[in-house]
Design a protein around this motif. Sequence first.
Motif, PDB file in Angstrom:
ATOM      1  N   ASN A 147     -82.715 -33.560 -27.520  1.00  0.00           N
ATOM      2  CA  ASN A 147     -81.594 -34.250 -27.402  1.00  0.00           C
ATOM      3  C   ASN A 147     -80.393 -34.113 -28.385  1.00  0.00           C
ATOM      4  OD1 ASN A 147     -82.773 -36.528 -25.644  1.00  0.00           O
ATOM      5  ND2 ASN A 147     -84.166 -36.404 -27.408  1.00  0.00           N
ATOM      6  N   LEU A 148     -79.324 -34.141 -27.858  1.00  0.00           N
ATOM      7  CA  LEU A 148     -78.052 -33.634 -28.457  1.00  0.00           C
ATOM      8  C   LEU A 148     -77.361 -35.145 -29.115  1.00  0.00           C
ATOM      9  CD1 LEU A 148     -76.039 -31.753 -29.562  1.00  0.00           C
ATOM     10  CD2 LEU A 148     -74.793 -31.883 -27.417  1.00  0.00           C
ATOM     11  N   SER A 149     -76.879 -34.767 -30.610  1.00  0.00           N
ATOM     12  CA  SER A 149     -76.262 -36.294 -31.205  1.00  0.00           C
ATOM     13  C   SER A 149     -75.305 -35.591 -32.123  1.00  0.00           C
ATOM     14  CB  SER A 149     -77.320 -36.935 -31.682  1.00  0.00           C
ATOM     15  OG  SER A 149     -76.835 -37.871 -32.375  1.00  0.00           O
ATOM     16  N   ASN A 150     -74.225 -36.200 -32.502  1.00  0.00           N
ATOM     17  CA  ASN A 150     -73.562 -36.046 -33.599  1.00  0.00           C
ATOM     18  C   ASN A 150     -73.928 -37.090 -34.819  1.00  0.00           C
ATOM     19  OD1 ASN A 150     -72.774 -38.696 -32.756  1.00  0.00           O
ATOM     20  ND2 ASN A 150     -70.638 -38.489 -33.259  1.00  0.00           N
ATOM     21  N   ILE A 151     -74.852 -37.623 -34.974  1.00  0.00           N
ATOM     22  CA  ILE A 151     -75.474 -38.712 -35.775  1.00  0.00           C
ATOM     23  C   ILE A 151     -76.329 -37.864 -36.884  1.00  0.00           C
ATOM     24  CG2 ILE A 151     -76.957 -40.892 -36.230  1.00  0.00           C
ATOM     25  CD1 ILE A 151     -76.703 -41.239 -33.468  1.00  0.00           C
ATOM     26  N   SER A 152     -75.998 -38.038 -38.133  1.00  0.00           N
ATOM     27  CA  SER A 152     -76.709 -37.651 -39.132  1.00  0.00           C
ATOM     28  C   SER A 152     -78.113 -37.972 -39.187  1.00  0.00           C
ATOM     29  CB  SER A 152     -76.012 -38.001 -40.573  1.00  0.00           C
ATOM     30  OG  SER A 152     -76.706 -37.574 -41.721  1.00  0.00           O
ATOM     31  N   LEU A 153     -78.905 -37.349 -39.582  1.00  0.00           N
ATOM     32  CA  LEU A 153     -80.308 -37.448 -39.451  1.00  0.00           C
ATOM     33  C   LEU A 153     -80.960 -38.137 -40.728  1.00  0.00           C
ATOM     34  CD1 LEU A 153     -81.714 -33.899 -38.087  1.00  0.00           C
ATOM     35  CD2 LEU A 153     -80.679 -36.101 -36.727  1.00  0.00           C
ATOM     36  N   VAL A 171     -70.093 -33.048 -32.270  1.00  0.00           N
ATOM     37  CA  VAL A 171     -69.696 -32.831 -30.707  1.00  0.00           C
ATOM     38  C   VAL A 171     -68.259 -33.376 -30.459  1.00  0.00           C
ATOM     39  CG1 VAL A 171     -70.997 -33.240 -28.473  1.00  0.00           C
ATOM     40  CG2 VAL A 171     -72.591 -33.236 -30.477  1.00  0.00           C
ATOM     41  N   PRO A 172     -67.458 -32.520 -30.167  1.00  0.00           N
ATOM     42  CA  PRO A 172     -66.162 -33.068 -29.866  1.00  0.00           C
ATOM     43  C   PRO A 172     -66.430 -33.259 -27.967  1.00  0.00           C
ATOM     44  CG  PRO A 172     -65.872 -31.030 -30.948  1.00  0.00           C
ATOM     45  CD  PRO A 172     -67.339 -31.241 -30.822  1.00  0.00           C
ATOM     46  N   LEU A 173     -65.826 -34.431 -27.838  1.00  0.00           N
ATOM     47  CA  LEU A 173     -65.930 -34.963 -26.526  1.00  0.00           C
ATOM     48  C   LEU A 173     -64.477 -34.985 -25.741  1.00  0.00           C
ATOM     49  CD1 LEU A 173     -67.968 -38.310 -26.827  1.00  0.00           C
ATOM     50  CD2 LEU A 173     -68.643 -35.852 -26.256  1.00  0.00           C
ATOM     51  N   ALA A 174     -64.160 -34.823 -24.494  1.00  0.00           N
ATOM     52  CA  ALA A 174     -63.110 -34.941 -23.808  1.00  0.00           C
ATOM     53  C   ALA A 174     -63.234 -35.803 -22.451  1.00  0.00           C
ATOM     54  CB  ALA A 174     -62.261 -33.648 -23.397  1.00  0.00           C
ATOM     55  N   ARG A 175     -62.317 -36.443 -21.832  1.00  0.00           N
ATOM     56  CA  ARG A 175     -62.518 -37.152 -20.619  1.00  0.00           C
ATOM     57  C   ARG A 175     -62.201 -36.314 -19.612  1.00  0.00           C
ATOM     58  NH1 ARG A 175     -63.952 -42.067 -21.190  1.00  0.00           N
ATOM     59  NH2 ARG A 175     -63.374 -43.323 -23.295  1.00  0.00           N
ATOM     60  N   ALA A 176     -63.173 -36.398 -18.816  1.00  0.00           N
ATOM     61  CA  ALA A 176     -63.162 -35.525 -17.370  1.00  0.00           C
ATOM     62  C   ALA A 176     -62.145 -36.209 -16.335  1.00  0.00           C
ATOM     63  CB  ALA A 176     -64.395 -35.138 -16.795  1.00  0.00           C
ATOM     64  N   SER A 187     -66.895 -31.195 -25.156  1.00  0.00           N
ATOM     65  CA  SER A 187     -65.729 -30.017 -24.856  1.00  0.00           C
ATOM     66  C   SER A 187     -66.363 -28.840 -24.583  1.00  0.00           C
ATOM     67  CB  SER A 187     -64.617 -30.290 -25.853  1.00  0.00           C
ATOM     68  OG  SER A 187     -64.193 -31.512 -26.106  1.00  0.00           O
ATOM     69  N   ASP A 188     -67.429 -28.530 -25.303  1.00  0.00           N
ATOM     70  CA  ASP A 188     -68.008 -27.168 -25.450  1.00  0.00           C
ATOM     71  C   ASP A 188     -68.720 -26.996 -24.008  1.00  0.00           C
ATOM     72  OD1 ASP A 188     -69.420 -24.825 -25.595  1.00  0.00           O
ATOM     73  OD2 ASP A 188     -70.192 -25.122 -27.764  1.00  0.00           O
ATOM     74  N   THR A 189     -68.527 -26.342 -23.164  1.00  0.00           N
ATOM     75  CA  THR A 189     -69.228 -26.576 -21.770  1.00  0.00           C
ATOM     76  C   THR A 189     -70.636 -25.874 -21.726  1.00  0.00           C
ATOM     77  OG1 THR A 189     -68.318 -24.043 -21.293  1.00  0.00           O
ATOM     78  CG2 THR A 189     -67.045 -26.051 -20.303  1.00  0.00           C
ATOM     79  N   ALA A 190     -70.792 -25.083 -22.962  1.00  0.00           N
ATOM     80  CA  ALA A 190     -72.364 -24.879 -23.204  1.00  0.00           C
ATOM     81  C   ALA A 190     -73.203 -26.074 -23.521  1.00  0.00           C
ATOM     82  CB  ALA A 190     -72.358 -23.745 -24.476  1.00  0.00           C
ATOM     83  N   LEU A 191     -72.642 -26.988 -23.683  1.00  0.00           N
ATOM     84  CA  LEU A 191     -73.459 -28.360 -23.864  1.00  0.00           C
ATOM     85  C   LEU A 191     -73.431 -29.170 -22.831  1.00  0.00           C
ATOM     86  CD1 LEU A 191     -72.263 -28.934 -27.716  1.00  0.00           C
ATOM     87  CD2 LEU A 191     -74.345 -27.720 -27.083  1.00  0.00           C
ATOM     88  N   THR A 192     -72.826 -29.229 -21.837  1.00  0.00           N
ATOM     89  CA  THR A 192     -72.663 -30.172 -20.526  1.00  0.00           C
ATOM     90  C   THR A 192     -74.143 -30.295 -19.989  1.00  0.00           C
ATOM     91  OG1 THR A 192     -71.705 -28.136 -19.062  1.00  0.00           O
ATOM     92  CG2 THR A 192     -70.169 -29.893 -20.415  1.00  0.00           C
TER      93      THR A 192
END
Length: 762
Positions: A400-406, A422-427, A435-440
Amino acid sequence: MKPFNNKTPFSCKLLTQWLVLLMFASFSVQVNAQEHLVASQAQYEQALKHLQPGDKIILKNGIWQDFEIDFIAKGNAEAPIELTAQTKGKVILSGQSNLTLAGEYLTVSGLVFKHGFTPSKEVISFKKTDTQVANHSRVTEMVIDNYNNPDRQVPDNWIGLYGQHNRLDHNHFTAKRNAGVTLAVRLEGEHNQQNQHRIDHNYFGPRPILGSNGGETIRIGTSHHSLSDSLTVVENNFFDRCDGEVEIISVKSGKNRIQNNLFYQSRGTLTLRHGNGNIIDSNVFLGNGIDHTGGIRIINRDQIVTNNYLEGLTGTRFGSGLTIMNGVPNSPLNRYHQVVNANINHNSFINLEHIELAAGSDSERSAPPQDSTLTQNLFINSTAPFSVHDDINGLTFTDNLSNISLNKINPIIAKGLNSQQVPLARAANGLLYPSDTALTHYGATPKLTPTLKQHTGVSWYPKSELSVAFQSGNIITVSSEEGELGTAVQSAQPGDILLLKDGHYNVSNILAITKPLTFKALNKHQAIISFKRPSLFEIQNNGNLQLDGLRITGINSPNASGNSVVRTSSTGMLTNYRFEMFNSIVEQLKTHHQFHFFDSGNRAFADEINISHNLFSHISGDLFRLDKETDDKGIYNAEYLTLSHNQFEHIQGSVASVYRGGKDESTFGPHVSIKHNQFHDVAMGKQNSPAALLKLHGVQVSQIDHNSFSDSAAIVVEHTVGEPKTNITNNKLINSALPQVSELVTTGQHTANINNNKVQTR
């Protein structure tokens, strides 16, 4: 005779002959189909007797009063039988009307139910009797608007789906106010099971808080039939502020598919309450930070939760953004079966305040989740939202992907989180993605297409708000001349402001509040109001009341028992109400009897009571009496009571008495907030028994902080069901009784947080 095959002589000729015969048969049905325009119930009954496949009954435009429609006929797949309006939206079924379908291949469209309530258990029922049901039938482009029993606790369902292969689509359902499910899929008997119903493109408009159990928007099955499969599909619907209770959709059967729906600012969750093997796919939950907005609650076996998008949800406990429940070992049908083999993958959980794992763990619910996986989900939050209530070794977090500190996260969860920025952008679809398409590939797919409000319901009926905002209308200037205020109340429109000039207003009759109105003083405290009746204001159905800058006195009121400045209708209220008061003075409510300020009646419910920057002085009774629902069925009188920056002095009764009894856990409230107030000589009167400044029974959330109490009685709190949160902190208690908290259901020490209060004695 030789078997028919492609090499048989004349086979093409025979096939052509059959096709011609079928074409002529279909053409014959169309030619013979009849339209019956009817203008009365008698004409309808006569037309019903002679219906053939392909026929249509058309109700003439107008109001049809007390019309119980039995639509019983048999069409076929090529030629359904139709019941419709002469003009869609212009046929109004009012009074005690309802609709029953039974037979095959029926279609109903274009009718509106309003200004009344059903005389039976359902407004629209897909059955006549237990054995006469509708199959392969459709109800489309219908409206049910505010069609409620006037007693809010008398239940009925708006739609009862029975039979098999029925469709409910493009309908508009709004303002369900009394108890009962908006839409119930019923599974009693094999002829109602494995039904393959389709519920799609409906607009489920605002459903106000019910203040008790029984406020679901959709229920599929019941606990008794929960191990049966329904195979119902619920898709492409819009749930707009469906706030009835903690369960928006209650799934109580197996192998249903809930997909591509949008839940907008709705308090509660999509709950897999009973039944196995359900699929929750591609739904969007948008909370926008509204209190108690929730997501998905998981119970039972083999549930699949995939490709859902959840953002801005504030709910906690059973109403959180994601809740995975504990179960009851060897659970009976009506309790909680253990979560086993849940598959939760590719979901986006963005800015959720709470994710609850092994929720509800207690001595009964002691079976934690087993053999369940959470994979390739996206968890984005400013802080870790996870709360762990029991052993979660049966949950496997993987990739799973997260920006939360462990740090400080349960190791079982941390092991399966890939933590990074994990920067985000509205589609273009309005949703957030990395924002990184490798993470979509984490979270919901960018191909998700949210269901929009304008694509649901009907095009010819407005999606209106249920209530009008305070101070949204015109300003009406009123003088103290006798009778002028009463006349202004009657002629005012919803949202208007009655601006009171300086002077003494001695009101002769109770002012009935039947619309949202504001009473505001032109100059603070210079509009002085007394009244000759037992009450000054009575809030009735559709009424909301706001007071600002007034000075209210009881010096001209009768010396009678039960006086109150504000009361609700003595016959109960169907509509929820709001009451606000700011910058005002209430004084001299004194008689030989108790003289109260605000007295709620039975079967009345406030969405909000907000009292700020006021002075209450020399009052012989109680201030806020919200304690009339004493039948202990989980019913209560107000969702939010907020008292802030007020001064209370020489009050013989209690400031507030709030009561919610019973063991039901289907609601979020009541909520009580008491902050930055001053209390002096409060609740010490001889008639205030037992002596309590605040009496809070069964309140779910209590925040009492930064207040000053002097020479006053105790705060009394009684915890009942749920997980009540009581905080009594940072207060000053000068020569006043200490808070008293007791647990009436659980054993052991109370769970209230009582800290940092300064206690002084003279």
